[in-house]
Design a protein around this motif. Structure first.
Motif, PDB file in Angstrom:
ATOM      1  N   GLY A 129       0.843  -1.190   0.000  1.00 62.86           N
ATOM      2  CA  GLY A 129       0.000   0.000   0.000  1.00 62.86           C
ATOM      3  C   GLY A 129       0.868   1.224   0.000  1.00 62.86           C
ATOM      4  N   GLY A 130       0.256   2.378   0.216  1.00 58.98           N
ATOM      5  CA  GLY A 130       1.027   3.607   0.241  1.00 58.98           C
ATOM      6  C   GLY A 130       0.242   4.782  -0.272  1.00 58.98           C
ATOM      7  N   GLY A 131       0.961   5.852  -0.557  1.00 57.58           N
ATOM      8  CA  GLY A 131       0.306   7.105  -0.907  1.00 57.58           C
ATOM      9  C   GLY A 131      -0.489   7.051  -2.188  1.00 57.58           C
ATOM     10  N   PHE A 132       0.062   6.396  -3.217  1.00 60.71           N
ATOM     11  CA  PHE A 132      -0.624   6.402  -4.511  1.00 60.71           C
ATOM     12  C   PHE A 132      -1.920   5.594  -4.447  1.00 60.71           C
ATOM     13  CE2 PHE A 132       3.900   6.900  -5.600  1.00 60.71           C
ATOM     14  CZ  PHE A 132       3.807   8.175  -6.082  1.00 60.71           C
ATOM     15  N   GLN A 133      -1.836   4.388  -3.838  1.00 62.29           N
ATOM     16  CA  GLN A 133      -3.015   3.532  -3.786  1.00 62.29           C
ATOM     17  C   GLN A 133      -4.113   4.165  -2.928  1.00 62.29           C
ATOM     18  OE1 GLN A 133       0.136   2.671  -3.369  1.00 62.29           O
ATOM     19  NE2 GLN A 133       0.501   0.511  -3.730  1.00 62.29           N
ATOM     20  N   GLY A 134      -3.738   4.597  -1.712  1.00 64.24           N
ATOM     21  CA  GLY A 134      -4.735   5.181  -0.814  1.00 64.24           C
ATOM     22  C   GLY A 134      -5.305   6.469  -1.365  1.00 64.24           C
ATOM     23  N   GLY A 135      -4.428   7.277  -2.014  1.00 63.50           N
ATOM     24  CA  GLY A 135      -4.913   8.512  -2.624  1.00 63.50           C
ATOM     25  C   GLY A 135      -5.928   8.245  -3.710  1.00 63.50           C
ATOM     26  N   ALA A 136      -5.668   7.196  -4.516  1.00 68.52           N
ATOM     27  CA  ALA A 136      -6.631   6.864  -5.574  1.00 68.52           C
ATOM     28  C   ALA A 136      -7.944   6.382  -4.977  1.00 68.52           C
ATOM     29  CB  ALA A 136      -6.045   5.790  -6.483  1.00 68.52           C
ATOM     30  N   ILE A 137      -7.860   5.611  -3.872  1.00 67.99           N
ATOM     31  CA  ILE A 137      -9.096   5.108  -3.256  1.00 67.99           C
ATOM     32  C   ILE A 137      -9.926   6.276  -2.725  1.00 67.99           C
ATOM     33  CG2 ILE A 137      -9.984   3.830  -1.276  1.00 67.99           C
ATOM     34  CD1 ILE A 137      -7.710   1.868  -1.716  1.00 67.99           C
ATOM     35  N   ILE A 138      -9.276   7.225  -1.994  1.00 69.82           N
ATOM     36  CA  ILE A 138     -10.041   8.343  -1.434  1.00 69.82           C
ATOM     37  C   ILE A 138     -10.561   9.242  -2.548  1.00 69.82           C
ATOM     38  CG2 ILE A 138      -9.930  10.338   0.085  1.00 69.82           C
ATOM     39  CD1 ILE A 138      -7.961   8.937   1.749  1.00 69.82           C
ATOM     40  N   GLY A 139      -9.694   9.508  -3.558  1.00 70.61           N
ATOM     41  CA  GLY A 139     -10.097  10.409  -4.633  1.00 70.61           C
ATOM     42  C   GLY A 139     -11.264   9.886  -5.433  1.00 70.61           C
ATOM     43  N   SER A 140     -11.287   8.546  -5.698  1.00 72.06           N
ATOM     44  CA  SER A 140     -12.428   8.019  -6.445  1.00 72.06           C
ATOM     45  C   SER A 140     -13.621   7.783  -5.535  1.00 72.06           C
ATOM     46  CB  SER A 140     -12.044   6.738  -7.180  1.00 72.06           C
ATOM     47  OG  SER A 140     -11.338   5.885  -6.338  1.00 72.06           O
TER      48      SER A 140
END
Lengths: 229, 81, 122
Positions: A129-140
């Motif tokens: 996990g990390g910033g890119f994955q979590g950011g995409a989850i929250i953003g979508s």
């Protein structure tokens, strides 16, 4: 006729590529690449975190990540420049009125999605996990709010400020590395915490959380822009 | 053995989906097929012992990319009428 | 056993790569061309990760004991994984730029057919 010719050329290309890669692989057999060997061996004494991929993304190849967020930013600027925006009140005309199921599901699911994204961002150095994955989850996940017919106006100044501050802090941390240890992005908080706890790995979780904030805001802007264009 | 079976199944599914995308006239179906292929690829990454990449592909490649493609298609179809 | 698995990975990646490029070249619809490029991008990512795959190894998430006792012998190669992580995020950025170009093209020309560009220039 032309289509058949193109298909034949591409199938020839595919077979030759296949043979090429198989030859590379047979000469490699079961060895690590030189850089992979180095990163795996020195990760324990350098950063003291379980996830080696995270330490490569944020520390060993930190310049790559800076370039990556620059490309993300530039492409979204390009999107902004391409299309004229309509006002926010136009959205309600374009989207159809949500039903009861969508509305109720959003009320229940939205906080869980936010929590899951934050968990993935914070645990980026301990588990996959990390910033890119979590950011995409929250953003979508925020796209769900628009689909459920939330008519509130977005405060764009606030999101822009959050975005610029997060990138500025990432660069500031890199410059502090020059001040303390004579290298850009040097891990000057190395001795913090024990192996496997949340507060460990020095500046790695801080950088990943800031990248997560940045990516969240980028993708949120993108999905909002999709509705406003 | 299980890995080989799953990989073979995913390969067959990907090829089927690719042929379907190649033949179909409806663009929205093609976009959904793209998201499905990304999902199969994310399972493939998990078999290749790359859990980070699998999560990224599932969150970004399948969900967000598909949402953007379908959103623009719906916008174009709405303006076409 | 290991060879069959690796051949299957390469087969999957290369079929996606060439199939995506064929779709991008043959189809007349601009959005279908973009979809072809997205498929080709997925195929390239699969090929890149499979170059780092070694049979019967662990993912590169190791505990303290494993990291201090010759980790290069028990883990797969982490470098292609880190690079592909970057590549996927850049891929979605370029895909969104492509799609908004298509929207702009539609608004200027009133169509998303590729061949309509030649008629406009006459």
């Amino acid at each position: 006729m032309k289509k058949i010719l193109i298909l034949m050329i591409f199938s020839f290309l595919a077979v030759s590529l296949m043979l090429f890669f198989m030859q590379i692989n047979s000469s490699k057999s079961s060895m690590q690449s030189i850089s992979g060997d180095y990163y795996l061996t020195s990760n324990a004494k350098d950063f003291n975190i379980p996830n080696v991929v995270t330490s490569i993304v944020t520390q060993y190849r930190g310049y790559d990540t800076i370039g990556e967020i620059t490309i993300l930013f530039l492409s979204i600027i390009g999107v902004f420049m391409l299309i004229k925006t309509t006002g926010f009140s136009e959205i309600s005309k374009l989207l159809q009125e949500p039903g009861t199921i969508v509305h109720t599901a959003t009320v229940i699911l939205f906080p869980i999605i936010m929590l899951f994204g934050a968990y993935i961002i914070i645990n980026g150095h301990l588990s996959p996990g990390g910033g890119f994955q979590g950011g995409a989850i929250i953003g979508s996940g925020m796209l769900l709010l628009f689909l459920a017919g939330d008519k509130k106006e977005l405060n764009r100044t606030a999101t822009h400020i959050v975005e610029s501050i997060s990138v500025s802090i990432i660069l500031l941390i890199g410059l502090l590395g020059i001040y303390y240890l004579n290298a850009f992005f040097a891990n000057f908080l190395y001795s913090l915490g024990t192996f496997g706890s949340i507060i460990s790995g020095g500046i790695i979780p801080i950088i990943y959380i800031l990248i997560g904030v940045k990516v969240t805001v980028e993708f949120f802007h993108l999905s909002e822009y999709l509705l406003r264009s | 053995m299980l890995e080989i079976t799953i990989t073979l199944l995913l390969t067959i599914l990907s090829i089927t989906m690719l042929i379907y995308i190649f033949l179909t006239k409806d663009i929205i179906t093609a976009a959904i097929g793209t998201a499905l292929i990304s999902l199969f690829a994310s399972i493939l990454f998990l078999i290749m012992k790359a859990p980070d990449v699998a999560m990224t592909e599932a969150a970004i490649g399948a969900a967000l990319s598909g949402a953007i493609i379908i959103g623009v298609i719906i916008r174009i179809k709405k303006e076409h009428r | 056993m290991a060879l069959v698995l690796e051949i299957l990975f390469y087969l999957n990646g290369i079929i996606l790569l060439t199939g995506g490029l064929i779709i991008a070249i043959i189809s007349r619809n601009i959005i279908k061309m973009i979809i072809g490029f997205v498929l080709a991008h997925t195929g390239v990512n699969i090929i890149l990760v499979s170059t780092g795959y070694i049979f019967n190894r662990m993912p590169p998430i190791l505990n303290k004991f494993q990291q201090t006792n010759n980790p290069a012998a028990i883990s797969v190669d982490p470098v292609p994984q880190a690079l592909v992580l970057t590549s996927i995020v850049i891929g979605v950025a370029t895909t969104s730029l492509f799609m908004f170009y298509a929207l702009r093209y539609y608004r200027d020309n009133g169509t998303i057919d590729r061949d309509s560009m030649e008629e406009h220039n006459d």
